[in-house]
Design a protein around this motif. Structure first.
Motif, PDB file in Angstrom:
ATOM      1  N   TYR A  43       0.845  -1.194   0.000  1.00  0.00           N
ATOM      2  CA  TYR A  43       0.000   0.000   0.000  1.00  0.00           C
ATOM      3  C   TYR A  43       0.879   1.242   0.000  1.00  0.00           C
ATOM      4  CZ  TYR A  43       0.707  -0.647   5.102  1.00  0.00           C
ATOM      5  OH  TYR A  43       1.234  -0.864   6.353  1.00  0.00           O
ATOM      6  N   GLY A  44       0.268   2.372  -0.273  1.00  0.00           N
ATOM      7  CA  GLY A  44       0.943   3.648  -0.209  1.00  0.00           C
ATOM      8  C   GLY A  44       0.364   4.483   0.914  1.00  0.00           C
ATOM      9  N   TYR A  45       1.110   5.493   1.346  1.00  0.00           N
ATOM     10  CA  TYR A  45       0.587   6.334   2.422  1.00  0.00           C
ATOM     11  C   TYR A  45       1.141   7.760   2.342  1.00  0.00           C
ATOM     12  CZ  TYR A  45       5.024   5.493   4.971  1.00  0.00           C
ATOM     13  OH  TYR A  45       6.350   5.420   5.342  1.00  0.00           O
ATOM     14  N   LEU A  46       0.401   8.664   2.963  1.00  0.00           N
ATOM     15  CA  LEU A  46       0.818  10.044   3.191  1.00  0.00           C
ATOM     16  C   LEU A  46       1.047  10.229   4.677  1.00  0.00           C
ATOM     17  CD1 LEU A  46      -1.830  11.871   0.942  1.00  0.00           C
ATOM     18  CD2 LEU A  46       0.538  11.323   0.330  1.00  0.00           C
ATOM     19  N   SER A  47       1.935  11.137   5.045  1.00  0.00           N
ATOM     20  CA  SER A  47       2.190  11.372   6.465  1.00  0.00           C
ATOM     21  C   SER A  47       2.460  12.842   6.730  1.00  0.00           C
ATOM     22  CB  SER A  47       3.372  10.527   6.953  1.00  0.00           C
ATOM     23  OG  SER A  47       4.596  11.017   6.443  1.00  0.00           O
ATOM     24  N   VAL A  48       2.213  13.238   7.959  1.00  0.00           N
ATOM     25  CA  VAL A  48       2.498  14.600   8.417  1.00  0.00           C
ATOM     26  C   VAL A  48       3.089  14.507   9.826  1.00  0.00           C
ATOM     27  CG1 VAL A  48       0.161  14.910   9.341  1.00  0.00           C
ATOM     28  CG2 VAL A  48       1.553  16.918   8.762  1.00  0.00           C
ATOM     29  N   GLY A  49       4.029  15.381  10.109  1.00  0.00           N
ATOM     30  CA  GLY A  49       4.668  15.346  11.420  1.00  0.00           C
ATOM     31  C   GLY A  49       5.684  16.457  11.555  1.00  0.00           C
ATOM     32  N   THR A  50       6.682  16.220  12.377  1.00  0.00           N
ATOM     33  CA  THR A  50       7.725  17.225  12.601  1.00  0.00           C
ATOM     34  C   THR A  50       9.084  16.549  12.634  1.00  0.00           C
ATOM     35  OG1 THR A  50       8.410  19.077  14.014  1.00  0.00           O
ATOM     36  CG2 THR A  50       7.602  17.085  15.116  1.00  0.00           C
ATOM     37  N   THR A  51      10.102  17.280  12.191  1.00  0.00           N
ATOM     38  CA  THR A  51      11.471  16.766  12.125  1.00  0.00           C
ATOM     39  C   THR A  51      12.422  17.806  12.704  1.00  0.00           C
ATOM     40  OG1 THR A  51      10.938  15.548  10.103  1.00  0.00           O
ATOM     41  CG2 THR A  51      13.269  15.857  10.604  1.00  0.00           C
ATOM     42  N   TRP A  52      13.384  17.343  13.483  1.00  0.00           N
ATOM     43  CA  TRP A  52      14.353  18.252  14.091  1.00  0.00           C
ATOM     44  C   TRP A  52      15.668  18.223  13.318  1.00  0.00           C
ATOM     45  CZ3 TRP A  52      10.442  16.115  16.705  1.00  0.00           C
ATOM     46  CH2 TRP A  52       9.770  16.904  17.654  1.00  0.00           C
ATOM     47  N   PHE A  53      16.340  19.396  13.271  1.00  0.00           N
ATOM     48  CA  PHE A  53      17.603  19.550  12.566  1.00  0.00           C
ATOM     49  C   PHE A  53      18.635  20.177  13.501  1.00  0.00           C
ATOM     50  CE2 PHE A  53      14.550  19.177   9.261  1.00  0.00           C
ATOM     51  CZ  PHE A  53      15.195  18.675   8.143  1.00  0.00           C
ATOM     52  N   ALA A  54      19.899  19.919  13.203  1.00  0.00           N
ATOM     53  CA  ALA A  54      20.990  20.529  13.965  1.00  0.00           C
ATOM     54  C   ALA A  54      21.389  21.839  13.290  1.00  0.00           C
ATOM     55  CB  ALA A  54      22.177  19.565  14.034  1.00  0.00           C
ATOM     56  N   ASN A  55      20.601  22.898  13.537  1.00  0.00           N
ATOM     57  CA  ASN A  55      20.815  24.163  12.831  1.00  0.00           C
ATOM     58  C   ASN A  55      21.370  25.279  13.708  1.00  0.00           C
ATOM     59  OD1 ASN A  55      18.535  24.570  14.379  1.00  0.00           O
ATOM     60  ND2 ASN A  55      17.246  25.316  12.707  1.00  0.00           N
ATOM     61  N   ASP A  56      22.020  24.933  14.816  1.00  0.00           N
ATOM     62  CA  ASP A  56      22.557  25.963  15.717  1.00  0.00           C
ATOM     63  C   ASP A  56      23.618  26.819  15.025  1.00  0.00           C
ATOM     64  OD1 ASP A  56      20.897  25.056  17.691  1.00  0.00           O
ATOM     65  OD2 ASP A  56      22.434  23.886  18.745  1.00  0.00           O
ATOM     66  N   ASP A  57      24.527  26.178  14.310  1.00  0.00           N
ATOM     67  CA  ASP A  57      25.600  26.938  13.642  1.00  0.00           C
ATOM     68  C   ASP A  57      25.036  27.843  12.551  1.00  0.00           C
ATOM     69  OD1 ASP A  57      27.428  25.699  15.266  1.00  0.00           O
ATOM     70  OD2 ASP A  57      28.016  24.194  13.790  1.00  0.00           O
ATOM     71  N   LEU A  58      24.065  27.332  11.797  1.00  0.00           N
ATOM     72  CA  LEU A  58      23.455  28.158  10.747  1.00  0.00           C
ATOM     73  C   LEU A  58      22.718  29.341  11.360  1.00  0.00           C
ATOM     74  CD1 LEU A  58      22.696  28.624   7.793  1.00  0.00           C
ATOM     75  CD2 LEU A  58      20.741  27.104   8.131  1.00  0.00           C
TER      76      LEU A  58
END
Length: 253
Positions: A43-58
């Motif tokens: 089967y196929g699926y769609l998803s929604v959520g949240t993702t964290w990044f290491a963006n302190d230096d940027l």
């Protein structure tokens, strides 16, 4: 010695006996290939959520340049396939990550990210249950995009090149470790159904490009945006009846 007529008749009879068996062999081979390639469930699926990044230096670099920083987490939308072969599970989610634009003194800064993963998991629950639970590992590719430009323009500024308008990009190679769980609601004939579930895990940059790039040149003083961080997503998917693969073995011309 057999006459030419007898030789021709013998050859014709042998050929007539061989062709049907060869045809049957082709169909049997096709059927075997079809059975081997067909997943036990797909089967196929769609998803929604949240993702964290290491963006302190940027963020530190943006602040030093009088620009606002971005949150450490981004809104994530994904689309993926899901295939099961016995207990083995294969997925290839394509995810897009979005941050809210920042506007500072008439300058708008946008940040986007995406990744494509190839994951392999193993269902630890009994196969007769209407649910699956599987740890998974995967590899993939990441892509970052940042745009800096004026928040508004006039015709005069469009005709000049004094206003900032830069598009920066950066790539990476990713490693993923996660866990997934789906509840599967199938129709009575099992030819259609719905699934709801969750995906959670941690993505790690194996290698991130050291620099950003813009218009074919290196931007040397902007820190990388590593895809290092956890994620959590809710999925909704389903499947319907599909036409079986045909086993027509047409002779080549």
């Amino acid at each position: 010695m057999m006459s030419p007529v007898k030789v021709f008749l013998t050859f014709t009879i042998c050929l007539a006996a061989f062709v049907p068996s060869a045809r049957a062999g082709e169909i049997d081979t096709c059927s075997a290939m079809k059975a081997a390639m067909k997943p036990d469930r797909q089967y196929g699926y769609l998803s929604v959520g949240t993702t964290w990044f290491a963006n302190d230096d940027l963020n530190a670099k943006l602040k030093s340049s009088a620009y606002s920083s971005f949150k450490s987490n981004a809104l994530t939308f994904s689309i993926s396939d899901h295939k099961e072969y016995k207990r083995l599970i294969f997925e290839s989610p394509l995810s897009l990550h979005f941050w809210k634009d920042n506007v500072d003194s008439g300058i708008r800064t946008s940040l986007f990210s995406s990744d494509l993963l190839w994951n392999t998991g193993f269902n630890v629950l009994p196969s007769n249950l209407p649910a699956i639970l599987f740890p998974e590992l995967g590899l993939g590719l990441g892509f970052n995009l940042m745009r800096i430009r004026s928040d508004s323009k006039t015709l005069a500024t469009i005709l000049t090149t004094t206003e900032p308008n830069s598009l920066l990009w950066q790539g990476s190679f990713l490693f993923n470790v996660g866990i997934g769980s789906d509840l599967i609601v199938a129709a009575a004939d099992r030819n259609a159904g719905l699934t709801i579930g969750i995906r959670a895990g941690y993505t790690l940059d194996i290698y991130t490009a050291k620099h950003w790039y813009s218009d074919g040149v290196t931007i040397s003083d902007v820190p990388s945006l590593p895809h290092n961080g956890p994620y959590v997503r809710v999925i909704l998917g389903g499947w319907g009846e599909k036409k079986p693969m045909k086993c027509d073995m047409k002779p080549s011309t």
